[in-house]
Design an enzyme around this catalytic site. Sequence first.
Site, short mmCIF file in Angstrom:
data_model
loop_
_atom_site.label_atom_id
_atom_site.label_comp_id
_atom_site.label_asym_id
_atom_site.label_seq_id
_atom_site.Cartn_x
_atom_site.Cartn_y
_atom_site.Cartn_z
N CYS A 2 0.84 -1.20 0.00
CA CYS A 2 0.00 0.00 0.00
C CYS A 2 0.87 1.26 0.00
O CYS A 2 1.99 1.25 0.50
CB CYS A 2 -0.86 0.03 1.24
SG CYS A 2 -1.80 -1.47 1.50
N ARG A 28 5.01 -0.21 -6.22
CA ARG A 28 4.97 -1.00 -4.99
C ARG A 28 3.94 -2.13 -5.07
O ARG A 28 3.95 -3.03 -4.25
CB ARG A 28 4.65 -0.10 -3.80
CG ARG A 28 5.65 1.04 -3.63
CD ARG A 28 5.27 1.92 -2.48
NE ARG A 28 5.33 1.19 -1.24
CZ ARG A 28 6.42 1.08 -0.48
NH1 ARG A 28 7.52 1.66 -0.85
NH2 ARG A 28 6.39 0.39 0.63
N TRP A 80 -3.20 -2.57 -1.34
CA TRP A 80 -2.90 -3.96 -1.68
C TRP A 80 -3.67 -4.77 -0.66
O TRP A 80 -3.37 -4.74 0.54
CB TRP A 80 -1.39 -4.20 -1.57
CG TRP A 80 -0.91 -5.52 -2.09
CD1 TRP A 80 -0.66 -5.85 -3.39
CD2 TRP A 80 -0.60 -6.68 -1.31
NE1 TRP A 80 -0.21 -7.15 -3.46
CE2 TRP A 80 -0.17 -7.68 -2.20
CE3 TRP A 80 -0.64 -6.97 0.05
CZ2 TRP A 80 0.21 -8.95 -1.79
CZ3 TRP A 80 -0.26 -8.24 0.47
CH2 TRP A 80 0.16 -9.21 -0.45
N ASN A 106 -1.62 2.34 6.01
CA ASN A 106 -0.78 1.20 5.63
C ASN A 106 -0.52 0.40 6.89
O ASN A 106 -0.36 0.98 7.96
CB ASN A 106 0.58 1.67 5.09
CG ASN A 106 0.48 2.27 3.72
OD1 ASN A 106 -0.58 2.27 3.10
ND2 ASN A 106 1.59 2.80 3.23
N GLY A 107 -0.42 -0.91 6.77
CA GLY A 107 -0.13 -1.74 7.94
C GLY A 107 -1.34 -2.57 8.30
O GLY A 107 -2.29 -2.70 7.52
N GLU A 487 18.33 -17.49 -7.29
CA GLU A 487 17.96 -16.12 -7.67
C GLU A 487 17.54 -16.06 -9.14
O GLU A 487 16.57 -15.38 -9.49
CB GLU A 487 19.14 -15.18 -7.38
CG GLU A 487 18.94 -13.72 -7.74
CD GLU A 487 17.73 -13.06 -7.09
OE1 GLU A 487 17.12 -13.63 -6.17
OE2 GLU A 487 17.36 -11.96 -7.55
N LYS A 491 13.87 -14.81 -10.37
CA LYS A 491 13.65 -13.69 -11.30
C LYS A 491 12.72 -14.10 -12.44
O LYS A 491 11.81 -13.36 -12.80
CB LYS A 491 14.98 -13.21 -11.91
CG LYS A 491 15.88 -12.33 -11.12
CD LYS A 491 15.37 -10.97 -10.75
CE LYS A 491 14.54 -10.99 -9.51
NZ LYS A 491 15.16 -10.78 -8.24
N GLU A 494 9.12 -14.52 -11.26
CA GLU A 494 8.44 -13.25 -10.94
C GLU A 494 8.04 -12.47 -12.17
O GLU A 494 6.92 -11.98 -12.25
CB GLU A 494 9.40 -12.34 -10.16
CG GLU A 494 9.60 -12.66 -8.74
CD GLU A 494 10.58 -11.68 -8.15
OE1 GLU A 494 10.19 -10.99 -7.21
OE2 GLU A 494 11.73 -11.59 -8.63
N HIS A 510 18.46 -36.54 -7.61
CA HIS A 510 17.78 -37.18 -6.48
C HIS A 510 16.27 -36.98 -6.57
O HIS A 510 15.59 -36.94 -5.55
CB HIS A 510 18.33 -36.64 -5.16
CG HIS A 510 19.78 -37.00 -4.95
ND1 HIS A 510 20.20 -38.25 -4.59
CD2 HIS A 510 20.91 -36.27 -5.14
CE1 HIS A 510 21.52 -38.28 -4.52
NE2 HIS A 510 21.98 -37.08 -4.86
N LYS A 609 6.24 -4.38 -3.89
CA LYS A 609 7.67 -4.08 -3.78
C LYS A 609 8.21 -4.31 -2.38
O LYS A 609 9.26 -4.90 -2.20
CB LYS A 609 7.94 -2.64 -4.23
CG LYS A 609 9.41 -2.24 -4.19
CD LYS A 609 10.26 -3.08 -5.13
CE LYS A 609 11.75 -2.77 -5.04
NZ LYS A 609 12.55 -3.84 -5.64
C1 F6R Z 1 12.47 -10.42 -5.59
C2 F6R Z 1 12.00 -9.47 -4.61
C3 F6R Z 1 11.59 -9.97 -3.28
C4 F6R Z 1 12.34 -9.19 -2.19
C5 F6R Z 1 11.84 -9.58 -0.80
C6 F6R Z 1 12.63 -8.90 0.30
O1 F6R Z 1 12.76 -9.81 -6.80
O2 F6R Z 1 11.98 -8.32 -4.86
O3 F6R Z 1 11.80 -11.34 -3.15
O4 F6R Z 1 13.71 -9.46 -2.33
O5 F6R Z 1 10.49 -9.25 -0.67
O6 F6R Z 1 12.56 -7.51 0.17
P1 F6R Z 1 13.57 -6.57 0.93
O7 F6R Z 1 14.93 -6.81 0.36
O8 F6R Z 1 13.08 -5.19 0.67
O9 F6R Z 1 13.52 -6.94 2.37
#
Ligand code: F6R
Length: 614
Positions: A2, A28, A80, A106-107, A487, A491, A494, A510, A609
């Site tokens: 949010c 976000r 959100w 927010n929260g 990773e 990526k 996502e 395995h 985000k």
């Molecule tokens: C992946 C991504 C998320 C963040 C995760 C942690 O591309 O963006 O997996 O890495 O939500 O976020 P931070 O680093 O802000 O704690």
Amino acid sequence: MCGIVGFTSRSASAVGPLVSGLRRLEYRGYDSAGVALECDEGIKVFKQTGKVAELDALLKKELPEEERGKFTVGIAHTRWATHGLPTTVNAHPHIADGGSLALVHNGIVENYAALRSGLEKHGVKFVSQTDTEVLAHLVATFDKGDLLAATCEALKRVEGTYGIALISAKHPGEMIVARKGSPLVIGVGEKDIVVASDVSAIVAYTRQVIYLKDGDVARITPDGVDIHSLDFSPVSREVQEVDWDIGAIEKGGYEHFMLKEIFEQPDALRNTIRGRLDAGEGTAILSGLNLRPRDLAAVRRLVIIGCGTSLHAGMVGKYLFETLADIPASAEQAAEFRYCNPIVGPDDWVIALSQSGETADTLAAVRESNRKGALVSGLCNVVGSTIAREAGRGVYLHAGPEISVASTKAFTAQVTALLMTALKLGRTRRLSLEEGVKLVAEIERIPDLISEVLKKSDDIAKIAEKYAKADDMFFIGRGILYPAALEGALKIKEVAYVHAEGYQAAELKHGPIALLGEETPVVALLSDIAGKEKTLGNVQECRARRAPVIGIVTEGDAAAAAAVNDAITLPRTSAPIAPIVTAVALQLLAYHVARLRGCEIDQPRNLAKSVTVE
Ligand code: F6R
């Protein structure tokens, strides 16, 4: 997640700034948006599911240009969904007091059910399923003529987290904001004051900002900002200057923020490294850690915590600390760590990794570690973020704002910062001056090495064309490259919505190997470092099952290139740097596949985000 924007001015209309502020927060992730505007006749609320563009269209329809000037105060929100579906009714702002008070939040209000039934007993009627509506009614109930005092009274009864902004027709020209566990920043412009949950919605107006602290409640008028604690005593917070400008959060000619941020990595990492290496002593200077050699010498174990991409960077960190500093290290998913009653204490150094510095699970893990007396430090990108502050000591990444939901430059900056931390710790232990000096030189080369990888973008795009239709992929890596495999898989999941799994190269046989076939490409991480020969053996196993293999190989390594169907070549590096250059190639692969599949790259479905709920 949010987003909140608030605006107040003596003369300018709030409508434009609120809508453009919401647009800045779109990255976000959200599913509905709304604004509340105040004028002499009262408060008007406009809400809409979907994108800010749809809210803007609604405003254009309902609020002719000539009327907009009368609304000089307003609040706005992107939601959100947590409590209740993403509907217009559940969208913020929520109103109370017969429509004269509007609030955005927010929260999460954890005790909202109890508060709601208490209010219902007093005749309050609720229209939404949200926890936020409770806050609006609660403030209205306590309003006896001072809106700030009423907000304090209401918030004293709230369990959970909040960043809020509210306005009331009974208090014209005033906006109240407060925070606990959810960020709020006040931008103090020459004529106007802008409030937002994220500084990127403010820098178009001013770079002079006040970061509210948990427990702060502020009354904002066009004349100034008046900050109090919840018990109503005045507090003072310094005005700080944001060290980047609007250009950093615009696309600058790139088609997507993700691509821009991938290409920003050489500069971003130069900023991460700048002034932090001592070539003579072969060590790193990380003054934000505020640790003396004797503190470092006393550390017995390292625990690195994070979520998602940050967790993967932490997993690379585990290898770095164990190999460079000879110290046992583990990387833990922050929520799992927090809820497993972790065994940590004064001999342990807990490093919390978080780009945003606001991830709820990581923050909770920081608090748990602090409670147990561990040495805690934060490794965050966002300056002044909650984790950075609560950790008390740490290393800022200085990678610049990351707008794309998919994290890219934060990963490489985190690994680089961890590498410098491991170097520093190693030098207080058994890492020799000679080894330290060599590593400093390698770290200094990282930005140029990344530039070399970026030159391969077109080649990677061509390879992406061959595999863009695949619905399943595997990423395999060994040792320090295993987290890079995770990773790479994350990526592509996502941003391209390809089902992908990251595996230790040795683990594939395995079980998962049962899934391999012509339609299942395998991305093998084959940098020419220890373990490569074994991974080449695993590549053979994949190819024997007809799976096409894309190899990430070192330039000049003809044997590795010949062993795969398609090779992406990277500059030669030592093992600690290999995950960094590999990750950049995998970011480009994910980006190009996503583009070919027509995905909404910067705002993937269902994602936010910064994940500020547990
Ligand atoms: C992946 C991504 C998320 C963040 C995760 C942690 O591309 O963006 O997996 O890495 O939500 O976020 P931070 O680093 O802000 O704690």
